[in-house]
Design a protein around this motif. Sequence first.
Motif, PDB file in Angstrom:
ATOM      1  N   ARG A 138      -3.553 -12.083   2.079  1.00 16.92           N
ATOM      2  CA  ARG A 138      -3.301 -12.382   0.666  1.00 16.92           C
ATOM      3  C   ARG A 138      -2.953 -11.110  -0.104  1.00 16.92           C
ATOM      4  O   ARG A 138      -3.309 -10.021   0.297  1.00 16.92           O
ATOM      5  CB  ARG A 138      -4.500 -13.087   0.029  1.00 16.92           C
ATOM      6  N   ASN A 139      -2.229 -11.319  -1.170  1.00 16.37           N
ATOM      7  CA  ASN A 139      -1.911 -10.258  -2.126  1.00 16.37           C
ATOM      8  C   ASN A 139      -1.158  -9.090  -1.490  1.00 16.37           C
ATOM      9  O   ASN A 139      -1.539  -7.926  -1.646  1.00 16.37           O
ATOM     10  CB  ASN A 139      -3.202  -9.776  -2.802  1.00 16.37           C
ATOM     11  N   LEU A 140      -0.088  -9.409  -0.792  1.00 18.94           N
ATOM     12  CA  LEU A 140       0.725  -8.391  -0.125  1.00 18.94           C
ATOM     13  C   LEU A 140       1.279  -7.368  -1.114  1.00 18.94           C
ATOM     14  O   LEU A 140       1.259  -6.169  -0.847  1.00 18.94           O
ATOM     15  CB  LEU A 140       1.867  -9.045   0.659  1.00 18.94           C
ATOM     16  N   GLU A 141       1.741  -7.834  -2.254  1.00 24.79           N
ATOM     17  CA  GLU A 141       2.345  -6.916  -3.236  1.00 24.79           C
ATOM     18  C   GLU A 141       1.345  -5.871  -3.720  1.00 24.79           C
ATOM     19  O   GLU A 141       1.674  -4.680  -3.786  1.00 24.79           O
ATOM     20  CB  GLU A 141       2.911  -7.702  -4.411  1.00 24.79           C
ATOM     21  N   ALA A 142       0.134  -6.300  -4.050  1.00 18.45           N
ATOM     22  CA  ALA A 142      -0.880  -5.351  -4.537  1.00 18.45           C
ATOM     23  C   ALA A 142      -1.278  -4.365  -3.439  1.00 18.45           C
ATOM     24  O   ALA A 142      -1.468  -3.182  -3.706  1.00 18.45           O
ATOM     25  CB  ALA A 142      -2.110  -6.104  -5.039  1.00 18.45           C
ATOM     26  N   THR A 143      -1.376  -4.861  -2.216  1.00 17.04           N
ATOM     27  CA  THR A 143      -1.740  -3.980  -1.098  1.00 17.04           C
ATOM     28  C   THR A 143      -0.637  -2.960  -0.845  1.00 17.04           C
ATOM     29  O   THR A 143      -0.921  -1.786  -0.588  1.00 17.04           O
ATOM     30  CB  THR A 143      -2.022  -4.802   0.167  1.00 17.04           C
ATOM     31  N   CYS A 144       0.608  -3.384  -0.932  1.00 19.42           N
ATOM     32  CA  CYS A 144       1.729  -2.454  -0.739  1.00 19.42           C
ATOM     33  C   CYS A 144       1.797  -1.436  -1.866  1.00 19.42           C
ATOM     34  O   CYS A 144       2.127  -0.269  -1.641  1.00 19.42           O
ATOM     35  CB  CYS A 144       3.037  -3.226  -0.615  1.00 19.42           C
ATOM     36  N   GLU A 145       1.475  -1.857  -3.075  1.00 22.22           N
ATOM     37  CA  GLU A 145       1.446  -0.927  -4.206  1.00 22.22           C
ATOM     38  C   GLU A 145       0.347   0.119  -3.995  1.00 22.22           C
ATOM     39  O   GLU A 145       0.551   1.311  -4.226  1.00 22.22           O
ATOM     40  CB  GLU A 145       1.195  -1.700  -5.501  1.00 22.22           C
ATOM     41  N   TYR A 146      -0.799  -0.330  -3.515  1.00 17.49           N
ATOM     42  CA  TYR A 146      -1.898   0.590  -3.206  1.00 17.49           C
ATOM     43  C   TYR A 146      -1.471   1.567  -2.110  1.00 17.49           C
ATOM     44  O   TYR A 146      -1.732   2.763  -2.191  1.00 17.49           O
ATOM     45  CB  TYR A 146      -3.138  -0.203  -2.778  1.00 17.49           C
ATOM     46  N   LEU A 147      -0.780   1.051  -1.111  1.00 19.62           N
ATOM     47  CA  LEU A 147      -0.290   1.888  -0.008  1.00 19.62           C
ATOM     48  C   LEU A 147       0.696   2.929  -0.520  1.00 19.62           C
ATOM     49  O   LEU A 147       0.634   4.101  -0.122  1.00 19.62           O
ATOM     50  CB  LEU A 147       0.351   0.996   1.047  1.00 19.62           C
ATOM     51  N   SER A 148       1.581   2.551  -1.409  1.00 22.39           N
ATOM     52  CA  SER A 148       2.525   3.508  -2.006  1.00 22.39           C
ATOM     53  C   SER A 148       1.776   4.586  -2.787  1.00 22.39           C
ATOM     54  O   SER A 148       2.153   5.761  -2.751  1.00 22.39           O
ATOM     55  CB  SER A 148       3.509   2.787  -2.919  1.00 22.39           C
ATOM     56  N   ASP A 149       0.717   4.175  -3.498  1.00 21.00           N
ATOM     57  CA  ASP A 149      -0.097   5.157  -4.228  1.00 21.00           C
ATOM     58  C   ASP A 149      -0.752   6.150  -3.269  1.00 21.00           C
ATOM     59  O   ASP A 149      -0.813   7.346  -3.555  1.00 21.00           O
ATOM     60  CB  ASP A 149      -1.178   4.451  -5.056  1.00 21.00           C
ATOM     61  N   LEU A 150      -1.247   5.646  -2.131  1.00 21.51           N
ATOM     62  CA  LEU A 150      -1.842   6.543  -1.132  1.00 21.51           C
ATOM     63  C   LEU A 150      -0.817   7.566  -0.655  1.00 21.51           C
ATOM     64  O   LEU A 150      -1.141   8.744  -0.483  1.00 21.51           O
ATOM     65  CB  LEU A 150      -2.362   5.744   0.067  1.00 21.51           C
ATOM     66  N   MET A 151       0.402   7.107  -0.435  1.00 26.80           N
ATOM     67  CA  MET A 151       1.460   8.016   0.022  1.00 26.80           C
ATOM     68  C   MET A 151       1.771   9.055  -1.046  1.00 26.80           C
ATOM     69  O   MET A 151       1.930  10.237  -0.743  1.00 26.80           O
ATOM     70  CB  MET A 151       2.720   7.223   0.357  1.00 26.80           C
ATOM     71  N   PHE A 152       1.847   8.611  -2.293  1.00 31.60           N
ATOM     72  CA  PHE A 152       2.138   9.518  -3.401  1.00 31.60           C
ATOM     73  C   PHE A 152       1.058  10.595  -3.524  1.00 31.60           C
ATOM     74  O   PHE A 152       1.351  11.750  -3.841  1.00 31.60           O
ATOM     75  CB  PHE A 152       2.260   8.730  -4.711  1.00 31.60           C
ATOM     76  N   LEU A 153      -0.184  10.206  -3.253  1.00 25.81           N
ATOM     77  CA  LEU A 153      -1.303  11.152  -3.339  1.00 25.81           C
ATOM     78  C   LEU A 153      -1.475  11.981  -2.064  1.00 25.81           C
ATOM     79  O   LEU A 153      -2.395  12.783  -1.962  1.00 25.81           O
ATOM     80  CB  LEU A 153      -2.606  10.394  -3.622  1.00 25.81           C
ATOM     81  N   HIS A 154      -0.585  11.775  -1.086  1.00 26.77           N
ATOM     82  CA  HIS A 154      -0.613  12.474   0.199  1.00 26.77           C
ATOM     83  C   HIS A 154      -1.970  12.328   0.897  1.00 26.77           C
ATOM     84  O   HIS A 154      -2.538  13.307   1.387  1.00 26.77           O
ATOM     85  CB  HIS A 154      -0.253  13.948   0.040  1.00 26.77           C
ATOM     86  N   GLU A 155      -2.453  11.083   0.926  1.00 29.27           N
ATOM     87  CA  GLU A 155      -3.671  10.795   1.686  1.00 29.27           C
ATOM     88  C   GLU A 155      -3.385  11.080   3.160  1.00 29.27           C
ATOM     89  O   GLU A 155      -2.225  11.156   3.567  1.00 29.27           O
ATOM     90  CB  GLU A 155      -4.086   9.337   1.485  1.00 29.27           C
ATOM     91  N   PRO A 156      -4.415  11.233   3.968  1.00 30.74           N
ATOM     92  CA  PRO A 156      -4.188  11.539   5.388  1.00 30.74           C
ATOM     93  C   PRO A 156      -3.234  10.540   6.045  1.00 30.74           C
ATOM     94  O   PRO A 156      -3.283   9.340   5.789  1.00 30.74           O
ATOM     95  CB  PRO A 156      -5.587  11.457   5.997  1.00 30.74           C
ATOM     96  N   LEU A 157      -2.393  11.072   6.880  1.00 33.53           N
ATOM     97  CA  LEU A 157      -1.373  10.289   7.568  1.00 33.53           C
ATOM     98  C   LEU A 157      -1.977   9.106   8.317  1.00 33.53           C
ATOM     99  O   LEU A 157      -1.430   7.999   8.284  1.00 33.53           O
ATOM    100  CB  LEU A 157      -0.629  11.215   8.543  1.00 33.53           C
ATOM    101  N   THR A 158      -3.102   9.315   8.956  1.00 25.30           N
ATOM    102  CA  THR A 158      -3.722   8.242   9.741  1.00 25.30           C
ATOM    103  C   THR A 158      -4.169   7.073   8.864  1.00 25.30           C
ATOM    104  O   THR A 158      -4.067   5.918   9.271  1.00 25.30           O
ATOM    105  CB  THR A 158      -4.934   8.771  10.534  1.00 25.30           C
ATOM    106  N   VAL A 159      -4.642   7.358   7.673  1.00 27.79           N
ATOM    107  CA  VAL A 159      -5.070   6.311   6.745  1.00 27.79           C
ATOM    108  C   VAL A 159      -3.881   5.449   6.355  1.00 27.79           C
ATOM    109  O   VAL A 159      -3.939   4.215   6.381  1.00 27.79           O
ATOM    110  CB  VAL A 159      -5.736   6.929   5.495  1.00 27.79           C
ATOM    111  N   VAL A 160      -2.786   6.084   6.009  1.00 27.60           N
ATOM    112  CA  VAL A 160      -1.586   5.379   5.568  1.00 27.60           C
ATOM    113  C   VAL A 160      -0.974   4.564   6.711  1.00 27.60           C
ATOM    114  O   VAL A 160      -0.655   3.383   6.550  1.00 27.60           O
ATOM    115  CB  VAL A 160      -0.554   6.382   4.988  1.00 27.60           C
TER     116      VAL A 160
END
Length: 136
Positions: free
Chosen positions: A35-57
Motif C-alpha cells: 500500500r501507499n507506493l507513492e508515499a514510500t517512493c517519496e520517502y525513498l527519494s528523500d533518503l537519496m537526497f539526504l545521502h543515506e547509506p547505499l544499502t538502506v536505499v
Amino acid sequence: ELQRHVLLADKLAHATKRKSFVGRLQAEQQALEGRNLEATCEYLSDLMFLHEPLTVVLKLMCLLSVMYGGLPKKTYDGLRQDFLRSYGFQHLTTLRNLQDAGLLSRQEHGKNYYSLTKKVLKLSVDEELDEDQPSD
C-alpha cells in the motif's frame, strides 16, 4: 551479565526511537503490505537526497520492486534517475546487477499480482491493529 543486558536494552530502545528508524520501518511495512507506493517512493527519494547509506536505499528499492512485481515504469525511471544523481553513475553496474538478479525491475504489463495473491492466501491482516496495546 545483567548489566550487559541492561546496556543492550537501553541502546536498542534509543535506536528504535530515532525518527530515521521509525520512518524506515513505516516505509518497509507499507511496502510489505502493498500500500501507499507513492508515499514510500517519496520517502525513498528523500533518503537519496539526504545521502543515506547505499544499502538502506537499495534494500528499500528492491523490497518495493519485489513486492509490486516490478515498479511502474514512471516510478522506476524516477527512482533510478534520483539514485544515479545522488550516488553517482559508477553505480550503474550496481543497478544492472540487481536487475540481473531479479531484485529490481519494471512492471511488464502494469499489473501487480501480489495484491491478488495476498488476498487469496490471506498473507496479511486487513484490520487495523493497535501495536501499542495489542489484544493478544
